[in-house]
Design a protein around this motif. Structure first.
Motif, PDB file in Angstrom:
ATOM      1  N   SER A   1       0.842  -1.199   0.000  1.00  0.00           N
ATOM      2  CA  SER A   1       0.000   0.000   0.000  1.00  0.00           C
ATOM      3  C   SER A   1       0.872   1.241   0.000  1.00  0.00           C
ATOM      4  O   SER A   1       2.088   1.157   0.152  1.00  0.00           O
ATOM      5  CB  SER A   1      -0.870   0.015   1.262  1.00  0.00           C
ATOM      6  N   ARG A   2       0.204   2.403  -0.168  1.00  0.00           N
ATOM      7  CA  ARG A   2       0.936   3.662  -0.061  1.00  0.00           C
ATOM      8  C   ARG A   2       1.050   4.131   1.373  1.00  0.00           C
ATOM      9  O   ARG A   2       2.034   4.748   1.750  1.00  0.00           O
ATOM     10  CB  ARG A   2       0.256   4.736  -0.912  1.00  0.00           C
ATOM     11  N   ASP A   3       0.035   3.892   2.182  1.00  0.00           N
ATOM     12  CA  ASP A   3       0.127   4.377   3.566  1.00  0.00           C
ATOM     13  C   ASP A   3      -0.639   3.521   4.556  1.00  0.00           C
ATOM     14  O   ASP A   3      -0.876   3.954   5.676  1.00  0.00           O
ATOM     15  CB  ASP A   3      -0.344   5.834   3.645  1.00  0.00           C
ATOM     16  N   ASP A   4      -1.026   2.311   4.178  1.00  0.00           N
ATOM     17  CA  ASP A   4      -1.784   1.469   5.098  1.00  0.00           C
ATOM     18  C   ASP A   4      -0.869   0.661   6.016  1.00  0.00           C
ATOM     19  O   ASP A   4       0.336   0.618   5.815  1.00  0.00           O
ATOM     20  CB  ASP A   4      -2.673   0.505   4.311  1.00  0.00           C
ATOM     21  N   THR A   5      -1.510   0.063   6.984  1.00  0.00           N
ATOM     22  CA  THR A   5      -0.782  -0.833   7.877  1.00  0.00           C
ATOM     23  C   THR A   5      -1.481  -2.182   7.933  1.00  0.00           C
ATOM     24  O   THR A   5      -2.631  -2.318   7.488  1.00  0.00           O
ATOM     25  CB  THR A   5      -0.728  -0.269   9.314  1.00  0.00           C
ATOM     26  N   VAL A   6      -0.779  -3.148   8.471  1.00  0.00           N
ATOM     27  CA  VAL A   6      -1.366  -4.465   8.739  1.00  0.00           C
ATOM     28  C   VAL A   6      -1.100  -4.767  10.219  1.00  0.00           C
ATOM     29  O   VAL A   6      -0.168  -4.216  10.801  1.00  0.00           O
ATOM     30  CB  VAL A   6      -0.744  -5.563   7.849  1.00  0.00           C
ATOM     31  N   PRO A   7      -1.929  -5.628  10.797  1.00  0.00           N
ATOM     32  CA  PRO A   7      -1.717  -5.938  12.218  1.00  0.00           C
ATOM     33  C   PRO A   7      -0.398  -6.674  12.433  1.00  0.00           C
ATOM     34  O   PRO A   7       0.035  -7.448  11.574  1.00  0.00           O
ATOM     35  CB  PRO A   7      -2.891  -6.846  12.578  1.00  0.00           C
ATOM     36  N   MET A   8       0.216  -6.421  13.567  1.00  0.00           N
ATOM     37  CA  MET A   8       1.459  -7.118  13.902  1.00  0.00           C
ATOM     38  C   MET A   8       1.425  -7.510  15.374  1.00  0.00           C
ATOM     39  O   MET A   8       1.077  -6.705  16.231  1.00  0.00           O
ATOM     40  CB  MET A   8       2.661  -6.210  13.631  1.00  0.00           C
ATOM     41  N   ARG A   9       1.770  -8.757  15.637  1.00  0.00           N
ATOM     42  CA  ARG A   9       1.873  -9.192  17.021  1.00  0.00           C
ATOM     43  C   ARG A   9       3.103  -8.518  17.650  1.00  0.00           C
ATOM     44  O   ARG A   9       4.102  -8.314  16.971  1.00  0.00           O
ATOM     45  CB  ARG A   9       2.045 -10.707  17.048  1.00  0.00           C
ATOM     46  N   GLN A  10       3.002  -8.136  18.903  1.00  0.00           N
ATOM     47  CA  GLN A  10       4.160  -7.514  19.544  1.00  0.00           C
ATOM     48  C   GLN A  10       4.513  -8.212  20.843  1.00  0.00           C
ATOM     49  O   GLN A  10       3.646  -8.785  21.518  1.00  0.00           O
ATOM     50  CB  GLN A  10       3.870  -6.032  19.811  1.00  0.00           C
ATOM     51  N   PHE A  11       5.782  -8.172  21.155  1.00  0.00           N
ATOM     52  CA  PHE A  11       6.269  -8.796  22.382  1.00  0.00           C
ATOM     53  C   PHE A  11       6.882  -7.727  23.282  1.00  0.00           C
ATOM     54  O   PHE A  11       7.433  -6.737  22.786  1.00  0.00           O
ATOM     55  CB  PHE A  11       7.326  -9.852  22.059  1.00  0.00           C
ATOM     56  N   ALA A  12       6.799  -7.948  24.567  1.00  0.00           N
ATOM     57  CA  ALA A  12       7.465  -7.039  25.503  1.00  0.00           C
ATOM     58  C   ALA A  12       8.933  -7.424  25.601  1.00  0.00           C
ATOM     59  O   ALA A  12       9.301  -8.581  25.356  1.00  0.00           O
ATOM     60  CB  ALA A  12       6.807  -7.139  26.871  1.00  0.00           C
ATOM     61  N   ASP A  13       9.761  -6.449  25.943  1.00  0.00           N
ATOM     62  CA  ASP A  13      11.176  -6.745  26.127  1.00  0.00           C
ATOM     63  C   ASP A  13      11.382  -7.851  27.163  1.00  0.00           C
ATOM     64  O   ASP A  13      12.339  -8.617  27.082  1.00  0.00           O
ATOM     65  CB  ASP A  13      11.914  -5.481  26.578  1.00  0.00           C
ATOM     66  N   THR A  14      10.457  -7.919  28.094  1.00  0.00           N
ATOM     67  CA  THR A  14      10.619  -8.904  29.163  1.00  0.00           C
ATOM     68  C   THR A  14      10.094 -10.294  28.788  1.00  0.00           C
ATOM     69  O   THR A  14      10.337 -11.258  29.495  1.00  0.00           O
ATOM     70  CB  THR A  14       9.873  -8.431  30.416  1.00  0.00           C
ATOM     71  N   ASP A  15       9.345 -10.376  27.685  1.00  0.00           N
ATOM     72  CA  ASP A  15       8.930 -11.705  27.196  1.00  0.00           C
ATOM     73  C   ASP A  15      10.162 -12.438  26.700  1.00  0.00           C
ATOM     74  O   ASP A  15      10.901 -11.907  25.866  1.00  0.00           O
ATOM     75  CB  ASP A  15       7.965 -11.576  26.009  1.00  0.00           C
ATOM     76  N   GLU A  16      10.355 -13.637  27.174  1.00  0.00           N
ATOM     77  CA  GLU A  16      11.491 -14.400  26.650  1.00  0.00           C
ATOM     78  C   GLU A  16      11.038 -15.069  25.350  1.00  0.00           C
ATOM     79  O   GLU A  16      10.386 -16.110  25.362  1.00  0.00           O
ATOM     80  CB  GLU A  16      11.969 -15.441  27.652  1.00  0.00           C
ATOM     81  N   VAL A  17      11.341 -14.423  24.240  1.00  0.00           N
ATOM     82  CA  VAL A  17      10.853 -14.960  22.958  1.00  0.00           C
ATOM     83  C   VAL A  17      11.726 -16.148  22.543  1.00  0.00           C
ATOM     84  O   VAL A  17      12.877 -16.277  22.974  1.00  0.00           O
ATOM     85  CB  VAL A  17      10.867 -13.887  21.841  1.00  0.00           C
ATOM     86  N   ASP A  18      11.166 -17.005  21.696  1.00  0.00           N
ATOM     87  CA  ASP A  18      11.939 -18.172  21.258  1.00  0.00           C
ATOM     88  C   ASP A  18      13.166 -17.742  20.457  1.00  0.00           C
ATOM     89  O   ASP A  18      14.253 -18.274  20.642  1.00  0.00           O
ATOM     90  CB  ASP A  18      11.063 -19.094  20.399  1.00  0.00           C
ATOM     91  N   PHE A  19      12.961 -16.780  19.536  1.00  0.00           N
ATOM     92  CA  PHE A  19      14.086 -16.364  18.688  1.00  0.00           C
ATOM     93  C   PHE A  19      14.125 -14.846  18.560  1.00  0.00           C
ATOM     94  O   PHE A  19      13.124 -14.231  18.189  1.00  0.00           O
ATOM     95  CB  PHE A  19      13.974 -16.976  17.287  1.00  0.00           C
ATOM     96  N   ALA A  20      15.280 -14.269  18.883  1.00  0.00           N
ATOM     97  CA  ALA A  20      15.546 -12.868  18.534  1.00  0.00           C
ATOM     98  C   ALA A  20      16.490 -12.914  17.341  1.00  0.00           C
ATOM     99  O   ALA A  20      17.594 -13.460  17.436  1.00  0.00           O
ATOM    100  CB  ALA A  20      16.185 -12.135  19.702  1.00  0.00           C
ATOM    101  N   ILE A  21      16.020 -12.403  16.211  1.00  0.00           N
ATOM    102  CA  ILE A  21      16.809 -12.483  14.978  1.00  0.00           C
ATOM    103  C   ILE A  21      17.327 -11.091  14.646  1.00  0.00           C
ATOM    104  O   ILE A  21      16.539 -10.139  14.578  1.00  0.00           O
ATOM    105  CB  ILE A  21      15.945 -13.035  13.821  1.00  0.00           C
ATOM    106  N   VAL A  22      18.622 -10.982  14.446  1.00  0.00           N
ATOM    107  CA  VAL A  22      19.231  -9.674  14.187  1.00  0.00           C
ATOM    108  C   VAL A  22      19.485  -9.547  12.692  1.00  0.00           C
ATOM    109  O   VAL A  22      20.451 -10.081  12.162  1.00  0.00           O
ATOM    110  CB  VAL A  22      20.538  -9.510  14.979  1.00  0.00           C
ATOM    111  N   GLY A  23      18.585  -8.862  12.003  1.00  0.00           N
ATOM    112  CA  GLY A  23      18.691  -8.730  10.550  1.00  0.00           C
ATOM    113  C   GLY A  23      17.490  -9.358   9.883  1.00  0.00           C
ATOM    114  O   GLY A  23      16.982 -10.396  10.327  1.00  0.00           O
ATOM    115  N   THR A  24      16.974  -8.709   8.836  1.00  0.00           N
ATOM    116  CA  THR A  24      15.746  -9.195   8.191  1.00  0.00           C
ATOM    117  C   THR A  24      15.922  -9.348   6.687  1.00  0.00           C
ATOM    118  O   THR A  24      14.979  -9.174   5.923  1.00  0.00           O
ATOM    119  CB  THR A  24      14.575  -8.225   8.444  1.00  0.00           C
ATOM    120  N   GLY A  25      17.128  -9.643   6.229  1.00  0.00           N
ATOM    121  CA  GLY A  25      17.364  -9.786   4.797  1.00  0.00           C
ATOM    122  C   GLY A  25      17.163 -11.214   4.324  1.00  0.00           C
ATOM    123  O   GLY A  25      16.281 -11.938   4.814  1.00  0.00           O
TER     124      GLY A  25
END
Lengths: 290, 209, 552
Positions: C19-43
């Motif tokens: 889109s030109r200016d729309d958004t889509v929903p995104m799940r978010q995590f808190a810094d304190t949530d121990e997520v399964d994977f923190a990935i550094v880089g999105t290429g």
């Protein structure tokens, strides 16, 4: 429903569903109308053939004018195709014998065009390979001009024997047209499921017509006629698809100077309407209509 | 020595397509700024400024351009803003220091050749001096370890062409198609151009068989 | 400039890239949530991994130092403006043959370098995965070629590669999802030259669609692929895997610069320190994946040294940052009689892999291989190549540039040898976040020089055969590979074949830095295929209990 971030085929599947629905309604109506209007006198085969030649000619006129414009008319002979297509289209409305030289020239130039296009393909790097068949001069397109001329000439047909010959010719032309569609829709990666329709319905219609040409059989003639009507409806729906196709190119119709050329050719599907008219005229002749 | 410049596409101006589908909103916004927002000198000193302007003039002579591209101003702006290329050669200081050091070296070199500064050399002498810089035929004491060729090619030349050929003037001059979105191009074959491209070019004999 | 200065993937919304200016929903995590994977880089590494892991049900946060663009409204037809796609923070470039970074090989956007890559989608030759044992040079990959080729299939489908129906070199590769594009005039120069010399050529398989694909219209041949595709015809990671990741519940954190990986007393990774929107933050994670490519991944590991691992995280083998490779990118340019107008269409529409598939030839005096492609540089790109290689200026420069529309070029992608001394270390100077800048040392070896000589001669011969005159040779490098290579031996590699570091069991690498050898083709498809493979390996390992480690 949660909106999706990813790219999906929704546009294709939805438009295909819409198009196939429209085809079912339009084609169904056409076939049913045939039954209902049976007692009423049909338009004469001659009128159908003239209309067929005019539609085919108009489709060829637009297509060759655009494609040859795209090629920059770098060879002056490229002017011949749209000029003759225009002449044959106009000529198709008059009685054939007067226009014989025009239509005969269309046939000859169409046949010669096949040679030109073959040369254009061969001289590109890679020669006769898939990529050049996709993007160089379309190999079968000039045949459409020859078909226009022949359809116009055939409008004088009046016997059942003529009908059989016309049925055979129309069936073969339909198969040739199907081959071209198959090539170009393959180039388009069949991205819309509806792109399979014009390589499915026309061969069936052609087969039924060819059967009538080889073994005239009044019992199955209704099916042959129905198939022709369905194919004509497909030509109408296909034109709609191609108009939509141009709109979803980058910039849509606002960018028509690019998209009308790079997108699906809007004039192309109507050639199936022309062939269907010719097929019906052939069946009429076989049933004894003069 | 150097032949006069012959423009192969006289009259071609990509800005004529401003309202066409070849331009989209963001491109118009970017180019509007490029054409109108020319900042006054902020980075170079007045003395350096003279040399930088003369350098731009020798590298990209624009006396035939009705609207010359303000090259020195854009270089000054880039240095002022601290624009970076992502690479710093280990033998080079930061771009700001390298430019200061390099301009000082050019001035010293020009003085060694009997002029007040680079700007005051005759054009032929300027050309000759820059060729010497490129060949490394300069007195090393003026350069204080700055590699003359790397300074000249990777900073001076690279930055000047980056400004000039990002400008509609430079792009039109070479017959480039210019902005192209949403409309791109249809005719992909040799010697074929769309009607929104420059018409066929014309080159002097030396460039034609 | 219309840079995105503030993060856009916030408040449970991410940009809708179609889109030109729309958004889509995104799940978010808190810094304190121990997520399964923190990935550094999105290429090509991190983006693919994030999508596949999220689709497998893992909780994923993927960080990128760059912005989250909407190509339709953010990408201008302008080279200078579009430098916003590159990693422009300086790296210190040292050694006998110092490298160029920035626009040359380093992206800084969600989607990574794929946002500005030239879409050349080639596969490694099968033998290269066993370069040492089958061809006698460099080192073997710890992965079988058939497995990698299966994953090429997968990522080529995901990116709807437009390629030829028959590819002249290597084993049969099935049909590309989309048909090849019409080869432009620049590509036809290569084609005619190849036919004159009697060698094969092919329309280049490209990651831009030749027919509609959902919301992606077909390519309009605007030729600005290297500065970002403004139509979404290009099937970059930004428009393929990133939206998939969002749909599957991954969070993408744009403009989030990860500066350090934290570890606990046992030496396990516990999460990442990062900067975003002016704040210093810490994200807890069960696993950390480095996917910042061959400079930033080693830089991050080296900067994450701790008391137990003082020379850098996962660096007991002293291999982090080493065996950095590039591709020789020398080119031959020539003036043609025809107007080529090479700015039209993707820049490299025809390719020749002839010398990638030849081993025993009296003329071949080098190990490894090279491909080359037709060229179509934009004006400032070509001008910069011209001046930095020849030093030309004045009227002569303008005259040479005035031949822009009649130029054609052939440019090689040539394999360089992995050398331990070609490496990334930390400089003394620090960046705005206080992280030491990368210091990169690079030198070619004799094999590189022999290959370069060979390729220049061959490309010159081909250009002349196609009618080119006034040849100009230029020298350059492209792409980055290696720097944290995977391998079968913990003494000489950073990770095992799953990308899991030998030293830290919950620390992974998934990007081009894993590549033990560089091959003679553009690396993006190989990086993506490897990432897709690693994602499946992680799924398998987790299904069977994570303690099991792959053997090589």
């Amino acid at each position: 429903m949660r909106p999706s971030a990813r790219n999906t085929r929704n546009r294709d599947t939805r438009s295909a569903a819409l198009g196939i629905g429209a085809l079912a309604i339009l084609g169904g109506a056409a076939i049913l109308m045939q039954r209902r209007t049976q007692p009423k006198p049909r338009p004469k085969p001659r009128r159908k053939l003239r209309r067929s030649a005019a539609i085919m000619g108009a489709s060829m006129l637009v297509d060759s004018a655009m494609e040859h414009f795209r090629g920059g008319f770098h060879n002056k002979a490229m002017l011949a195709a749209p000029v003759l297509a225009a002449a044959s289209t106009l000529g198709a409305t008059a009685r054939a014998p007067h226009m014989l030289p025009v239509h005969a020239t269309s046939v000859a130039v169409g046949a010669a065009g096949l040679g030109f296009h073959g040369y254009n393909i061969a001289k590109r790097p890679g020669g006769f390979n898939w990529d050049n068949l996709f993007y160089a001069a379309p190999i079968g397109a000039p045949g459409g001009l020859a078909v226009t001329g022949l359809l116009a000439l055939a409008s004088d047909a009046h016997t059942a024997r003529h009908g059989r010959m016309l049925a055979g010719f129309t069936a073969l032309a339909t198969l040739a047209e199907t081959a071209e569609v198959a090539l170009l829709h393959f180039r388009g990666a069949w991205h819309n499921p509806a792109m399979y329709l014009p390589v499915t319905i026309p061969p069936i219609a052609a087969a039924l017509l060819l059967e009538q040409a080889l073994h005239p059989n009044p019992k199955t003639r209704g099916a042959a006629r129905g198939a022709q009507r369905l194919m004509a409806a497909m030509g109408v729906v296909g034109t709609g698809f191609h108009i939509y196709g141009v709109s979803r190119q980058m910039g849509g119709w606002h960018n028509w100077r690019q998209n009308a050329f790079d997108g699906p050719p809007v004039s192309a599907p109507s050639s199936f309407i022309a062939l269907a008219l010719s097929g019906k005229a052939a069946l009429d002749l076989m049933e004894g209509a003069p | 020595m150097s032949p006069r410049f012959h423009a192969p596409y006289p009259g071609w101006d990509i800005l004529d397509k401003w309202e066409s589908p070849s331009f989209n909103d963001i491109t118009r916004a970017v180019l509007r700024r490029r054409l109108t927002e020319v900042h006054a000198r902020r980075f170079f000193t007045p003395a350096e400024w003279l040399a930088v302007q003369a350098l731009c003039d020798v590298v990209m002579p624009q006396n035939d351009n009705p609207r010359p591209v303000p090259l020195a101003d854009w270089i000054d702006a880039a240095l002022h803003e601290g624009r970076s290329s992502g690479t710093r050669h280990a033998d080079m200081p930061s771009p700001r220091d390298a430019w200061r050091q390099g301009i000082a070296a050019l001035e010293a070199e020009a003085q060694a050749r009997g002029a007040d500064g680079f700007a005051n050399l005759e054009r032929d002498a300027q050309n000759a001096m820059l060729r010497d810089v490129d060949d490394g035929k300069v007195s090393t004491e003026h350069w204080h370890g700055l590699p003359p060729q790397r300074f000249f090619r990777n900073l001076v030349l690279a930055e000047i062409v980056a400004v000039y050929y990002a400008h509609p003037t430079g792009q039109s001059e070479i017959g480039y198609g210019g902005p192209a979105s949403p409309r791109g191009y249809v005719r992909m074959q040799p010697n074929r151009a769309d009607s929104w491209e420059a018409p066929p070019g014309d080159w002097p004999d030396e460039d034609t068989p | 400039m219309s840079h995105a200065h503030r993060p856009r993937a916030i408040d449970g919304q991410a940009p809708d890239v179609f889109s030109r200016d729309d958004t889509v929903p995104m799940r978010q995590f808190a810094d304190t949530d121990e997520v399964d994977f923190a990935i550094v880089g999105t290429g090509c590494g991190g983006g693919v991994l994030a999508a596949k892991l999220a689709e497998a049900g893992f909780s994923v946060v993927a960080f990128d130092a760059g912005a989250f663009w909407r190509p339709l409204s953010d990408f201008a037809s302008d080279e200078r403006e579009q430098e916003k796609l590159y990693w422009l923070d300086p790296r210190i470039s040292d050694g006998a043959d110092p490298l160029e970074f920035g626009s040359n090989n380093s992206g800084r956007s969600v989607g990574g370098s794929s946002v500005h890559f030239q879409m050349v989608a080639l596969r490694f030759r099968p033998e290269w995965f066993a370069a040492r044992s089958r061809l006698g040079y460099a080192i073997d990959w710890p992965v079988d070629w058939r497995e990698m080729w299966r994953y090429y299939d997968e990522v080529e489908r995901a990116c709807a590669i437009s390629g030829p129906l028959t590819y002249p070199w290597g084993p049969d590769r099935g049909r590309y999802p989309y048909r090849a594009h019409e080869v432009n005039a620049a590509g036809q120069v290569l084609a005619r030259g190849a036919e004159a010399l009697g060698v094969d050529w092919a329309p280049t398989p490209l990651a831009t669609v030749s027919a509609p694909r959902g919301k992606s219209p077909p390519c309009v041949y605007r030729g600005m692929c290297k500065i970002g595709c403004s139509t979404n015809a290009k099937q970059s990671v930004l428009v393929t895997y990133i939206p998939r990741a969002l749909d599957a519940g991954a969070e993408i954190r744009d403009l989030a610069m990860v500066t350090r990986i934290a570890t606990d007393r046992q030496g396990r990774a516990t999460g990442v320190e990062y900067h975003r929107d002016g704040q210093s933050r810490f994200q807890k994670a069960r696993n950390v994946v480095c996917a910042g490519y061959s400079i930033e991944t080693p830089r991050l590991l080296l900067n994450s040294a701790n008391a137990r691992q003082p020379t850098g995280l996962a660096n007991s083998s002293d291999t982090v940052g080493r065996y950095l490779m590039v591709h020789l990118n020398d080119a031959i340019w020539s003036v043609m009689d025809d107007e080529i107008r090479w700015y039209k269409g993707p820049p490299s529409m025809a390719c020749c892999e002839h010398w990638n598939y030849i081993d025993d030839h009296p003329d071949k005096d080098f190990d490894g291989g090279y491909a080359f492609m037709s060229q179509g540089p934009l004006p400032t790109d070509y001008a910069r190549t011209l001046v930095t290689n020849s030093g030309v200026f004045g009227h002569e420069l303008r005259r040479k540039m005035a031949l822009y529309n009649r130029m054609a070029g052939l440019k090689m992608v040539g394999e360089t040898m992995p050398c331990a001394d070609n490496r990334v270390t930390l400089a003394e100077e620090t960046d705005a976040f206080g992280v030491p800048r990368a210091h990169v040392t690079y030198a070619h070896d004799d094999n590189d020089r022999r290959m370069r000589r060979h390729a220049r001669a061959f490309m010159a011969q081909m250009l002349e055969a196609a009618g080119g005159r006034d040849l100009l040779e230029t020298s350059s490098t492209a792409h980055l590979m290696g720097g944290c290579r995977m391998g079968a031996d913990p003494e000489t590699s950073v990770t095992d074949s799953d990308g899991r570091t030998w030293d830290v069991p919950n620390l992974w690498v998934c990007d081009g830095s894993l590549m033990p050898t560089g091959g003679g083709v553009n690396p993006s498809m190989t990086i993506m295929a490897n990432a897709a493979r690693i994602a499946d390996r992680i799924k398998t390992l987790c299904a069977s209990g994570t303690s099991e480690r792959a053997h090589g």
